[in-house]
Write a protein that holds these residues in place. Sequence first.
Motif, short mmCIF file in Angstrom:
data_model
loop_
_atom_site.label_atom_id
_atom_site.label_comp_id
_atom_site.label_asym_id
_atom_site.label_seq_id
_atom_site.Cartn_x
_atom_site.Cartn_y
_atom_site.Cartn_z
N MET A 381 -9.09 5.23 -0.56
CA MET A 381 -8.23 4.17 -0.05
C MET A 381 -6.82 4.70 0.23
N VAL A 382 -6.23 4.28 1.33
CA VAL A 382 -4.88 4.68 1.74
C VAL A 382 -4.16 3.49 2.37
N ARG A 396 -1.85 0.63 -8.41
CA ARG A 396 -3.16 0.65 -9.05
C ARG A 396 -4.20 -0.12 -8.24
N ARG A 397 -4.33 0.25 -6.97
CA ARG A 397 -5.29 -0.42 -6.10
C ARG A 397 -6.73 -0.17 -6.58
N GLY A 398 -6.98 1.05 -7.07
CA GLY A 398 -8.31 1.35 -7.58
C GLY A 398 -8.70 0.44 -8.73
N GLY A 416 -8.02 7.13 -9.53
CA GLY A 416 -6.86 6.68 -8.76
C GLY A 416 -7.31 5.67 -7.73
N ASP A 417 -7.10 5.98 -6.45
CA ASP A 417 -7.51 5.10 -5.37
C ASP A 417 -8.78 5.57 -4.68
N VAL A 418 -9.54 6.39 -5.36
CA VAL A 418 -10.83 6.86 -4.83
C VAL A 418 -11.95 6.13 -5.56
N ILE A 419 -12.75 5.41 -4.78
CA ILE A 419 -13.92 4.71 -5.30
C ILE A 419 -15.14 5.59 -5.01
N TYR A 420 -15.99 5.79 -5.99
CA TYR A 420 -17.10 6.70 -5.76
C TYR A 420 -18.39 6.18 -6.39
N ALA A 445 -10.34 -6.65 -0.85
CA ALA A 445 -9.44 -7.44 -1.70
C ALA A 445 -8.25 -6.60 -2.17
N ALA A 446 -8.51 -5.34 -2.54
CA ALA A 446 -7.45 -4.49 -3.09
C ALA A 446 -6.43 -4.06 -2.05
#
Length: 448
Positions: A381-382, A396-398, A416-420, A445-446
Amino acid sequence: MDNDSLAQRDRRVLWHPCTQMRDHETLPPIPIRRGQGVWLEDFNGKRYLDAISSWWVNLFGHANPRINAAIQNQLQNLEHVILAGFTHEPVVRLSERLIELAPRGLAHCFYASDGSAALEIALKMSFHYWQNRGEPKRTRFISLANSYHGETLGALSVGDVALYKETYRPLLLEPITVKSPDCYYRESGESWAAYSTRMFVEMEKTLERHAGEVCAVVVEPLVQCAGSMRMYHPVYLKLLRQACDKYRVHLIADEIAVGFGRTGTLFACEQAGITPDMLCLGKGLTGGYLPLSVCLATDEIYQAFYADYTARKAFLHSHSYTGNPLACSAALATLDIFRDDDVLNRNRQLATHMARATASLAEHPHVAEVRQTGMILAMEMVQDRKSRAPFAWQERRGLAVYRHALERGALLRPLGDVIYFMPPYVIQPEEIDFLAQVAQEGIDAATA
């Protein structure tokens, strides 16, 4: 027993790993009563799909009957015995099978409990090898930027994720850090292979400049997992093996997280057709059941320590639970499943399904990249997809995605902001579709 009462008791006595404990004032830990397959169930009966294999360890599901049976059978005979001066059948059999399966040329197994401990073994073994060979000036290690190798001081030293390392820097060794071949930074239109090849130039120069003082190069093959699931091409490993041979430097492959099928082959090094001097394995080794790790080494390394007692060349390293029979039995059952169930072929089908299920996210305005190596898929995410400007870490979007996923019944712990996704291999296609939907909703949503 219910979730709230156990969570309250937990907060009075536990200190959780990798956690700011104050967060649990607003997001209590979730007490898990049982697990089955890819699902975890809390004390209130709510289920969560374990999309990250409980920190990347679980391969064949929770409460796997074949691994359960292997441990129960071993428990009737021998729970543990000292491995100095004694041995037992499960550890011998496991060593034989690992050597048979591992890249050709690895010949001896040295056991520990967790991944950090296996890495410590490899670092000490490499350093000690050169001392035994009469080259005492070799005292340093080369590692990649953004790498992660564990939390003990030696392993932390050769890592490069500031979040984990910066506080302890005065306690650590000083490695030589080389830019990562991380393909996130490739130019538009540049292939993974071309970028990874281009990035090897600095490693070659570093080896040439420091060869006489370096013990080993330490890498995570193909995926820098704790470093935001950043990925690179196998050509880098092939070039690295050639350069380590040229400059007489050991190559340590840390496959703690990426071994046992995660990258599409049993071991990631296979994709480059190379054999490291030392191969560190852990996590999935026991199918996620018990702590066990191993450092496999070549016979050349082993022979540097093989001498009369009076030569004082022995590798005097030990752990109390080294080669624990219960853990070895779980590992043998795990290898049996790989042998009997055509796991790698099925994983290729599941990996294809993961790519298809998340394909739409590649065009999301707040997703810079959807990247994948085998059974590891990551979405970054960016703020803006075109510029790749990151969100401020304080936002803290993640964490927002994590919270949403828990509400929907999925465990998606971000980096962090990487969803895996790094799920157990027994996941079903419809469960992958569910995860993709939850990730899409959470990211929407984030980043709204």
